[in-house]
Write an enzyme that holds these catalytic residues in place. Structure first.
Site, PDB file in Angstrom:
ATOM      1  N   GLN A   1      -1.490   1.846  10.193  1.00  0.00           N
ATOM      2  CA  GLN A   1      -0.225   1.918   9.441  1.00  0.00           C
ATOM      3  C   GLN A   1       0.869   2.632  10.243  1.00  0.00           C
ATOM      4  OE1 GLN A   1      -3.222   2.579   8.168  1.00  0.00           O
ATOM      5  NE2 GLN A   1      -3.338   2.224   5.974  1.00  0.00           N
TER       6      GLN A   1
ATOM      7  N   ARG B   1      -8.161   0.064  -6.436  1.00  0.00           N
ATOM      8  CA  ARG B   1      -8.322   1.108  -5.408  1.00  0.00           C
ATOM      9  C   ARG B   1      -8.503   2.453  -6.112  1.00  0.00           C
ATOM     10  NH1 ARG B   1      -4.269   1.003  -0.413  1.00  0.00           N
ATOM     11  NH2 ARG B   1      -6.009   2.180   0.486  1.00  0.00           N
TER      12      ARG B   1
ATOM     13  N   ASP C   1      -1.971  10.818  -1.349  1.00  0.00           N
ATOM     14  CA  ASP C   1      -2.401   9.817  -2.332  1.00  0.00           C
ATOM     15  C   ASP C   1      -2.828  10.462  -3.628  1.00  0.00           C
ATOM     16  OD1 ASP C   1      -2.963   8.754   0.544  1.00  0.00           O
ATOM     17  OD2 ASP C   1      -2.540   7.047  -0.768  1.00  0.00           O
TER      18      ASP C   1
ATOM     19  N   ASN D   1      -5.094  12.502   1.703  1.00  0.00           N
ATOM     20  CA  ASN D   1      -4.203  11.575   2.414  1.00  0.00           C
ATOM     21  C   ASN D   1      -5.066  10.764   3.383  1.00  0.00           C
ATOM     22  OD1 ASN D   1      -1.504  10.574   2.926  1.00  0.00           O
ATOM     23  ND2 ASN D   1      -1.618  11.577   4.910  1.00  0.00           N
ATOM     24  N   LYS D   2      -4.444   9.854   4.069  1.00  0.00           N
ATOM     25  CA  LYS D   2      -5.161   8.947   4.981  1.00  0.00           C
ATOM     26  C   LYS D   2      -6.138   9.700   5.875  1.00  0.00           C
ATOM     27  CE  LYS D   2      -4.947   5.373   4.941  1.00  0.00           C
ATOM     28  NZ  LYS D   2      -5.962   4.641   4.126  1.00  0.00           N
TER      29      LYS D   2
ATOM     30  N   ARG E   1       0.847  -1.180   0.000  1.00  0.00           N
ATOM     31  CA  ARG E   1       0.000   0.000   0.000  1.00  0.00           C
ATOM     32  C   ARG E   1       0.886   1.235   0.000  1.00  0.00           C
ATOM     33  NH1 ARG E   1       2.460   1.529   3.664  1.00  0.00           N
ATOM     34  NH2 ARG E   1       1.002   3.228   3.884  1.00  0.00           N
ATOM     35  N   GLY E   2       0.262   2.414  -0.027  1.00  0.00           N
ATOM     36  CA  GLY E   2       1.038   3.647  -0.147  1.00  0.00           C
ATOM     37  C   GLY E   2       1.110   4.020  -1.620  1.00  0.00           C
ATOM     38  N   ALA E   3       0.837   5.299  -1.891  1.00  0.00           N
ATOM     39  CA  ALA E   3       0.617   5.718  -3.277  1.00  0.00           C
ATOM     40  C   ALA E   3       1.759   5.364  -4.253  1.00  0.00           C
ATOM     41  CB  ALA E   3       0.309   7.212  -3.298  1.00  0.00           C
TER      42      ALA E   3
HETATM   43  O1  MRU Z   1      -4.421   3.080   2.558  1.00  0.00           O
HETATM   44  P1  MRU Z   1      -2.949   3.264   2.383  1.00  0.00           P
HETATM   45  O2  MRU Z   1      -2.139   2.631   3.458  1.00  0.00           O
HETATM   46  O3  MRU Z   1      -2.493   2.871   0.993  1.00  0.00           O
HETATM   47  O4  MRU Z   1      -2.757   4.831   2.514  1.00  0.00           O
HETATM   48  C1  MRU Z   1      -1.468   5.375   2.433  1.00  0.00           C
HETATM   49  C2  MRU Z   1      -1.402   6.795   2.770  1.00  0.00           C
HETATM   50  O5  MRU Z   1      -2.376   7.448   3.056  1.00  0.00           O
HETATM   51  C3  MRU Z   1      -0.049   7.431   2.685  1.00  0.00           C
HETATM   52  O6  MRU Z   1       0.063   8.462   3.604  1.00  0.00           O
HETATM   53  C4  MRU Z   1       0.097   7.978   1.273  1.00  0.00           C
HETATM   54  O7  MRU Z   1      -0.009   6.960   0.325  1.00  0.00           O
HETATM   55  C5  MRU Z   1       1.345   8.700   1.067  1.00  0.00           C
HETATM   56  S1  MRU Z   1       2.627   7.578   1.028  1.00  0.00           S
HETATM   57  C6  MRU Z   1       3.994   7.927   0.429  1.00  0.00           C
END
Ligand code: MRU
Length: 375
Positions: A212, A100, A253, A263-264, A56-58
């Site tokens: 996370q 996603r 994201d 973002n999250k 996960r993570g963009a």
């Molecule tokens: O749902 P996730 O774990 O994929 O969400 C990730 C985030 O919100 C991160 O903060 C975001 O991708 C930036 S990561 C470099």
């Protein structure tokens, strides 16, 4: 200095050395308790890994999608004509895109693959071009993150020069190297400062419901011996009111051309508290996270909704077993929005691979003038 696990350099995604038809990833569902490497052999393996958040993570989602296109090509029937093959690849692209909705990097990874498909004159040529495209995106993201660190460290350095004491940085979710390929986005300036021996301390938001922060950010900072403290998501405002936070750095994201930052979930509330307390709030992101097509983040960025079970249940280690337990009364209805949008007026600056931009259309275009054409 690379990102390490037990002192050994480690990336989040790579091709298996002895068999480059297999993509390997760290299965993040088991961290911090178990370090598991998963082999992805098919498009379906890759889609499941993205959807069910093995990774996960963009930026990492984007790179995984590019490798997903490569795996789809490997799985295409050998006798296919070029046009049949091209249709097969279009279908793979659609499947990947549906995994996603929020991180724009996913679409960029797929688009890089589709561009390779267009250029290829045969299935065989296409396969090697898709591999190159995915490898290329992975390297690009490593370099982007390294540069984000180089630019972002100036912010931490400036605070330190004034304060002459440990710089306290609050971060939300995991925007570390686990969310990318190496270095991280929000954590890149922190690692850069740490490597320069600037005393830093990180407040790690646990980041419900998937935690996370607790399971990933705390783990990776720990691996690098960066001082950090885990806090509940609701602690940020209190810490800020008491002068315990010098700046906030988060990832993103999807960021609009005007600088609105998705973002999250919970990031927006941190930005509001930072604003109220006069604390700088930065988003660190590679340009692959900027959606130049849209301006109004709140109304235009699709927000993922995930299973309520992620809210009603929690996972952790019990004895030696990773277990999931129920938190809420059985059958409780739960909603689970994965992300929120922080309007650009609350964002002090956007740290990119080309420098730090003000969170405005003008600021971002100044760093990325070639994007003007798209408007
Ligand atoms: O749902 P996730 O774990 O994929 O969400 C990730 C985030 O919100 C991160 O903060 C975001 O991708 C930036 S990561 C470099």
């Amino acid at each position: 200095l690379k990102m390490n696990v037990n002192g050994r350099a480690q990336r989040t995604i790579w091709l298996k050395k002895k068999n480059p038809q297999t993509v390997q990833i760290i299965d993040q569902r088991y961290l911090p308790h178990k370090f598991v490497v998963e082999a992805l052999k098919t498009l379906n393996d890759c889609c499941c890994a993205i959807k069910d958040m093995h990774l996960r993570g963009a930026p990492l989602i984007g790179v995984a999608a590019a490798y997903g296109m490569y795996l789809a090509a490997l799985g295409s029937p050998k006798g296919f004509s070029h046009s049949k093959w091209s249709q097969w690849m279009q279908k793979a692209a659609k499947t990947l895109i549906s995994t996603r909705p929020t991180a724009i990097n996913l679409f960029i990874g797929v688009e890089r693959g589709l561009a390779a498909v267009q250029k290829a004159s045969s299935r065989t040529e296409g396969i090697s071009m898709l591999r190159e495209a995915a490898d290329g995106l992975a390297e690009e993201e490593v370099e982007n993150c390294r540069r984000i660190g180089e630019h972002g460290v100036a912010i931490i350095e400036k605070i330190y020069r004034k304060k002459r004491q440990t710089v306290n940085i609050l971060t939300h979710c995991n925007a570390g190297w686990l969310a990318c390929v190496d270095w991280g986005t929000a954590t890149a300036p922190i690692y850069a400062a740490f490597n320069k021996k600037i005393p830093v301390h990180v407040w790690v938001d646990e980041t419900r419901p998937r935690n996370q922060g607790a399971s990933l950010t705390a783990w990776e900072l720990g691996q690098h011996k960066v001082p950090h403290t885990l806090v509940v998501d609701n602690a940020g405002g209190h810490l800020m009111q008491h002068g315990l936070v010098d700046c906030v750095i988060v990832g993103s994201d999807r960021t609009t051309r005007a600088g609105d930052v998705a973002n999250k979930i919970g990031t927006y509330l941190k930005a509001l508290a930072a604003w109220d307390n006069g604390i700088p709030f930065y988003a660190a992101l590679p340009s692959t996270t900027i959606d130049w097509q849209i301006e109004d983040g709140v109304n235009e960025i699709p927000i993922e909704e995930r299973e309520g079970e992620e809210v009603t249940h929690i996972q952790g280690l019990s004895g030696r077993k990773i277990q999931k337990v129920l938190l809420a009364p059985k059958g409780t209805k739960a909603s689970n929005y994965g992300f929120d949008v922080t309007p650009h007026k609350y964002v002090t600056g956007i740290i990119t691979e080309r420098g730090i931009a003000s969170a405005t259309k003008e600021g971002l275009l100044k760093l990325f003038p070639e994007k003007k054409i798209l408007r």
